[in-house]
Scaffold this active site. Structure first.
Site, PDB file in Angstrom:
ATOM      1  N   ASP A   1     -41.658  16.697   2.126  1.00 21.83           N
ATOM      2  CA  ASP A   1     -43.072  16.993   1.954  1.00 21.83           C
ATOM      3  C   ASP A   1     -43.394  16.868   0.467  1.00 21.83           C
ATOM      4  O   ASP A   1     -42.564  17.151  -0.388  1.00 21.83           O
ATOM      5  CB  ASP A   1     -43.351  18.408   2.465  1.00 21.83           C
ATOM      6  CG  ASP A   1     -44.828  18.721   2.555  1.00 21.83           C
ATOM      7  OD1 ASP A   1     -45.643  17.867   2.174  1.00 21.83           O
ATOM      8  OD2 ASP A   1     -45.161  19.825   3.012  1.00 21.83           O
ATOM      9  N   SER A   2     -44.605  16.463   0.154  1.00 27.32           N
ATOM     10  CA  SER A   2     -44.962  16.137  -1.227  1.00 27.32           C
ATOM     11  C   SER A   2     -45.080  17.342  -2.142  1.00 27.32           C
ATOM     12  O   SER A   2     -45.085  17.206  -3.358  1.00 27.32           O
ATOM     13  CB  SER A   2     -46.303  15.401  -1.243  1.00 27.32           C
ATOM     14  OG  SER A   2     -47.349  16.288  -0.883  1.00 27.32           O
ATOM     15  N   GLY A   3     -45.204  18.536  -1.581  1.00 27.94           N
ATOM     16  CA  GLY A   3     -45.405  19.735  -2.381  1.00 27.94           C
ATOM     17  C   GLY A   3     -46.846  20.173  -2.500  1.00 27.94           C
ATOM     18  O   GLY A   3     -47.132  21.262  -2.996  1.00 27.94           O
ATOM     19  N   GLY A   4     -47.781  19.338  -2.037  1.00 26.87           N
ATOM     20  CA  GLY A   4     -49.189  19.663  -2.186  1.00 26.87           C
ATOM     21  C   GLY A   4     -49.592  20.960  -1.504  1.00 26.87           C
ATOM     22  O   GLY A   4     -50.304  21.786  -2.089  1.00 26.87           O
ATOM     23  N   PHE A   5     -49.142  21.160  -0.273  1.00 24.44           N
ATOM     24  CA  PHE A   5     -49.519  22.368   0.469  1.00 24.44           C
ATOM     25  C   PHE A   5     -48.997  23.611  -0.238  1.00 24.44           C
ATOM     26  O   PHE A   5     -49.700  24.617  -0.363  1.00 24.44           O
ATOM     27  CB  PHE A   5     -48.977  22.304   1.897  1.00 24.44           C
ATOM     28  CG  PHE A   5     -49.230  23.554   2.695  1.00 24.44           C
ATOM     29  CD1 PHE A   5     -50.471  23.784   3.257  1.00 24.44           C
ATOM     30  CD2 PHE A   5     -48.240  24.509   2.866  1.00 24.44           C
ATOM     31  CE1 PHE A   5     -50.722  24.946   3.993  1.00 24.44           C
ATOM     32  CE2 PHE A   5     -48.479  25.671   3.587  1.00 24.44           C
ATOM     33  CZ  PHE A   5     -49.727  25.888   4.141  1.00 24.44           C
TER      34      PHE A   5
ATOM     35  N   ASP B   1     -51.281  15.202  -1.533  1.00 26.69           N
ATOM     36  CA  ASP B   1     -52.647  15.353  -1.038  1.00 26.69           C
ATOM     37  C   ASP B   1     -53.157  16.730  -1.403  1.00 26.69           C
ATOM     38  O   ASP B   1     -52.399  17.606  -1.823  1.00 26.69           O
ATOM     39  CB  ASP B   1     -52.711  15.137   0.480  1.00 26.69           C
ATOM     40  CG  ASP B   1     -51.895  16.184   1.234  1.00 26.69           C
ATOM     41  OD1 ASP B   1     -50.880  16.655   0.684  1.00 26.69           O
ATOM     42  OD2 ASP B   1     -52.245  16.528   2.371  1.00 26.69           O
TER      43      ASP B   1
ATOM     44  N   GLN C   1     -56.727  13.568   5.982  1.00 26.56           N
ATOM     45  CA  GLN C   1     -57.377  14.845   5.725  1.00 26.56           C
ATOM     46  C   GLN C   1     -58.828  14.772   6.192  1.00 26.56           C
ATOM     47  O   GLN C   1     -59.254  13.783   6.765  1.00 26.56           O
ATOM     48  CB  GLN C   1     -57.267  15.200   4.239  1.00 26.56           C
ATOM     49  CG  GLN C   1     -55.866  15.582   3.777  1.00 26.56           C
ATOM     50  CD  GLN C   1     -55.426  16.948   4.303  1.00 26.56           C
ATOM     51  OE1 GLN C   1     -56.182  17.673   4.966  1.00 26.56           O
ATOM     52  NE2 GLN C   1     -54.180  17.316   4.014  1.00 26.56           N
TER      53      GLN C   1
ATOM     54  N   GLY D   1     -53.475  19.235   7.052  1.00 25.08           N
ATOM     55  CA  GLY D   1     -54.590  20.165   6.949  1.00 25.08           C
ATOM     56  C   GLY D   1     -54.949  20.865   8.240  1.00 25.08           C
ATOM     57  O   GLY D   1     -56.040  21.422   8.364  1.00 25.08           O
TER      58      GLY D   1
ATOM     59  N   ASP E   1     -42.975  19.130  12.355  1.00 26.07           N
ATOM     60  CA  ASP E   1     -42.126  20.085  11.648  1.00 26.07           C
ATOM     61  C   ASP E   1     -42.825  21.428  11.671  1.00 26.07           C
ATOM     62  O   ASP E   1     -44.056  21.495  11.757  1.00 26.07           O
ATOM     63  CB  ASP E   1     -41.896  19.657  10.197  1.00 26.07           C
ATOM     64  CG  ASP E   1     -43.095  20.029   9.322  1.00 26.07           C
ATOM     65  OD1 ASP E   1     -43.030  21.062   8.625  1.00 26.07           O
ATOM     66  OD2 ASP E   1     -44.110  19.295   9.341  1.00 26.07           O
TER      67      ASP E   1
END
Length: 388
Positions: free
Chosen positions: A103-107, A157, A200, A227, A277
Site C-alpha cells: 500500500d502506498s501509505g496514503g491512507f 492517493d 477515488q 476510499g 485485503d
C-alpha cells in the site's frame, strides 16, 4: 458461466492476468508474475510492518494465501526502506518469497500521522511513533516501494473520510489523478512488476466514473477502488462498486482496498472484484473474535468456559479442529499470546477457505447457490450438540 483466456502482454512485462471463468459479473483467474501466481478472487493477509501478526510466514502460505500486503508508511518509519533494501529487500527480510503488494501509505498518513500538511507536491507529516518529520510525495512513495522490492505497487492517493462534502471528494479525486500520473512516470515499466491506480471520488457516482475513466486512460496494470470501507453502510459501498465496475477493463485485475467482513467479500466478488485485503481477521482474532461457517463467535463468552468441543471438527485448520473451546476461552481470558495466535489462525484459514470456495463456485457456474448456502450457514448458526 463463461470461460475466457484474457491476458495482458506477458512477453513484455512478465506480469499477466489470465481470466479463466465468469459467472455473472464474478470472475476467477490468475495473476502471474515471476515470484508466483495469485489465484483470484484473492484475499491478501495484511502484513503491515513486514509481519502478519501472530502467524509464521509458512503458516500463512499453507492456508492458501498467494500474496500478502505490506505498508509503505509503516515500513518507511521503521525499520526504514533503505535498511530493508540493504538487507536484501522485503521478501528476504520477512522470509516471504511469494508476491507482495505494498500500500502506498496514503491512507495511514491521513489517519495516523500528526500535524500533516497536504500540498500539490505531497504530504508533510509527523511520525505517530516518535514525532519525526517526513515528506511523502508520489515519487518518494514509489521509491520506497521499489526499495522494498514490492511486486505490486500502489499509487499515492488522498483518501478522505466519509461522509464528506462532494467538493472535498472531488478535490481529493483530482489530486489523486495527478499523483497517479506522477507515480506512473516514477515507476516506469520494470519487468515482472505492476503499478495499480486507485479510483477515488467518495460516494459521488459521477466522480467515481470520472476517476475510473482517467485512470484507465493511463493504461496501468491493475485498478483498485479506494476510499471505501471507512464507515459507510455496506449498501453504499456495493453501489460504488456497481458504479465503477463497468468502467474498468475486463482484462485487468480489480482490487477493493481494506475490505472486509466475509459478507463484504462474497458480495464484492459477485460484483466483479478480484482482490481484497483487510486487518479484520487478524485484529478480530487478537480480541477473541472468530469467523466460521456458523457465523461469528466470541470466545470471551462464558458459555465456552467448560465446552470441550473444538471450534469446527470439519475445518482443515488445526487451530479450529484440534483445540477445545474451553482452552481457547481460557487463553483469551488470560490474555495469553497463544490465544491470539490460534484465533488469528482460525480466522485466516476461514477467509482463505471462503475464497477457495468462491473460486470453485465461479468455475462451476454456481456462485449464487454457493453464496446462498454460505449465508444460510451464517444465519442458522451452529447446530445443537456437536458442530455439524
Amino acid at each position: 458461466m463463461t470461460t475466457d483466456t484474457i491476458t495482458t502482454d506477458a512477453s513484455r512485462s512478465d506480469f499477466s492476468f489470465h481470466l479463466a471463468a465468469r459467472d455473472g459479473a464474478a470472475r476467477t483467474g490468475e495473476i502471474r508474475m515471476p515470484r508466483g501466481v495469485i489465484r483470484t478472487p484473492a484475499f491478501m493477509p495484511v502484513g503491515t510492518a513486514a509481519t502478519v501478526k501472530g502467524m509464521y510466514p509458512e503458516q500463512v502460505k499453507a492456508l492458501g494465501a498467494d500474496v500478502v500486503l505490506g505498508n509503505t508508511y509503516h515500513l518507511m518509519l521503521r525499520p526504514g526502506a533503505e535498511r530493508v533494501a540493504k538487507l536484501g529487500g522485503l521478501h528476504k527480510f520477512m522470509n516471504w518469497p511469494h508476491p507482495i503488494l505494498t500500500d502506498s501509505g496514503g491512507f495511514q498518513v491521513m489517519s495516523l500521522s500528526q500535524l500533516r500538511k497536504l500540498t500539490e507536491e505531497g504530504v508533510t507529516f509527523q511520525s505517530h511513533i516518535d514525532g519525526s518529520k517526513h515528506v511523502l510525495t508520489p515519487e518518494r512513495s514509489v521509491e520506497i516501494q521499489n526499495l522494498l522490492g514490492s511486486d505490486i505497487v500502489m499509487q499515492l492517493d488522498e483518501c478522505v473520510s466519509l461522509p464528506c462534502e462532494d467538493k472535498v471528494a472531488e478535490k481529493a479525486m483530482r489530486l489523486s489523478l495527478r499523483w497517479a500520473e506522477r507515480c506512473k512516470t516514477a515507476f516506469g515499466n520494470p519487468a515482472g512488476r505492476a503499478l495499480f491506480g486507485i479510483v477515488q471520488g467518495g460516494v459521488v457516482p459521477a466522480l467515481r466514473v470520472e476517476s475510473a475513466r482517467e485512470l484507465v486512460a493511463m493504461d496501468l496494470k491493475g485498478y483498485a477502488i479506494g476510499g471505501l470501507a471507512v464507515g459507510e453502510p455496506q449498501d453504499i459501498m456495493l453501489a460504488m462498486i456497481e458504479t465503477v465496475e463497468p468502467h474498468l477493463p475486463v482484462e485487468k485485475p480489480r482490487y477493493l482496498m481494506g475490505v472486509g467482513t466475509p459478507d463484504d467479500l462474497v458480495e464484492a466478488v459477485s460484483r466483479g472484484i478480484d482482490m481484497f485485503d483487510c486487518v479484520m481477521p487478524t485484529r478480530a482474532g487478537r480480541h477473541g473474535q472468530i469467523f466460521t461457517r456458523f457465523g461469528r463467535m466470541n470466545l470471551k463468552n462464558a458459555k465456552h468456559a467448560e465446552d470441550p468441543r473444538p471450534i469446527d471438527p470439519q475445518s482443515s485448520c488445526q487451530a479450529a479442529n484440534g483445540y477445545a473451546r474451553a482452552y481457547l476461552h481460557h487463553l483469551v481470558k488470560a490474555e495469553e499470546m497463544l490465544g491470539k495466535m490460534l484465533l488469528t489462525w482460525v480466522n485466516l484459514a476461514y477467509y482463505q477457505d471462503l475464497m477457495a470456495g468462491l473460486r470453485a463456485a465461479i468455475a462451476q457456474g454456481r456462485l449464487q447457490d454457493f453464496i446462498a448456502e454460505t449465508k444460510e450457514g451464517w444465519a442458522r448458526g451452529e447446530p445443537a450438540g456437536e458442530p455439524a
